[in-house]
Write an enzyme that holds these catalytic residues in place. Structure first.
Site, PDB file in Angstrom:
ATOM      1  CE1 TYR A   1      -4.060  -2.233   5.272  1.00  0.00           C
ATOM      2  CE2 TYR A   1      -3.653   0.005   4.866  1.00  0.00           C
ATOM      3  CZ  TYR A   1      -3.992  -1.299   4.353  1.00  0.00           C
ATOM      4  OH  TYR A   1      -3.895  -1.474   3.037  1.00  0.00           O
TER       5      TYR A   1
ATOM      6  CB  SER B   1      -1.031   0.149   1.125  1.00  0.00           C
ATOM      7  OG  SER B   1      -1.501   1.367   1.426  1.00  0.00           O
TER       8      SER B   1
END
Length: 249
Positions: free
Chosen positions: A157, A144
């Site tokens: 995260y 990501s």
């Protein structure tokens, strides 16, 4: 758009939805045989049927990447032989202020986003090294843009995705000399089910604001990046790809 992945055999984790499902569809349309791995049996069975009806080759294997995958490997080998393309896509995105102490979420993200990637690597690395002696061999990790950027309430995260990105860079030094291409893909804001996992109303609203202000990619657009990278000549490794909506900063 499709690419030439004729005679390739792929494993895609997290194939029940989002980037995983879109990637599986495109790899199959490009000629690969695809093993669809996910926990939701009904979803991946339906996707396998859709791919088959479209003239492709795919089969569903119910799997939880946080658990032992030895039986999954046997099923894949019995069905289609050894694997030469692995897309490590399974992941979960949970957001809450770190001061809330949601250790349940932290463990779930660490187990899936980091532990799951390692489990899949352990399960199929032998296949990838063996495949590299005959032709192209690819490990694709879906990370990501959060691996490099900061996002309020998503500290854990983004830390897990930073781990995936750094792991990918180091794997490149080990597997590259053995002929295995390692590609790390970092999508920006992408339409998927991940936002639906967030149970904090305020954080969900923040996500909605990001989507509205910066726009978003479709899962198919990220899948296109994966298929492009893995269809290059075997001596060409696109090792780190960041794909963003043009207006996301």
């Amino acid at each position: 758009m499709t690419y030439d992945l004729t005679d390739r055999t792929a494993v895609v984790t997290g194939a029940a939805s989002g980037i995983g499902a879109a990637t599986a569809l495109l790899l199959a349309r490009s000629g690969a045989t695809v093993a669809l791995l996910a926990r939701r049996t009904e979803r991946i069975t339906g996707l396998a049927e859709r791919i088959t009806a479209d003239g492709g080759r795919a089969f569903a294997v119910t799997a939880d990447v946080t658990r032992d995958l030895s039986e999954v490997v046997r099923t894949v080998h019995d069905t289609c032989g050894t694997v030469d393309l692995v897309v490590n896509n399974a992941g979960v995105m949970l957001g809450n202020p770190v001061v809330d102490g949601r250790t349940d979420e932290w463990k779930r993200m660490l187990d899936t986003n980091v532990g799951g990637v390692l489990n899949v690597l352990d399960a199929f690395s032998e296949d990838l090294v063996a495949a590299a002696e005959r032709g192209p061999s690819d490990l694709v990790n879906i990370s990501s843009v959060g691996a490099h950027q900061t996002f309020r309430d998503f500290s854990v995260y983004t830390a897990t995705k930073a781990a995936v990105t750094h792991l990918s860079a180091n794997l490149r030094t080990e597997l590259g000399p053995l002929g295995v291409r390692v590609t790390n893909v970092e999508p920006g804001i992408t339409e998927s089910e991940l936002a639906g996992h967030v149970d904090n109303t305020a954080v969900r609203q923040t996500l909605a604001t990001w989507f509205e202000s910066a726009g978003h990619l479709t899962s198919a657009e990220v899948a296109d990046v994966v298929a492009y990278a893995t269809s290059r000549p075997r001596h060409v490794n696109l090792r780190h790809l960041v794909v963003l909506p043009t207006t996301q900063v």
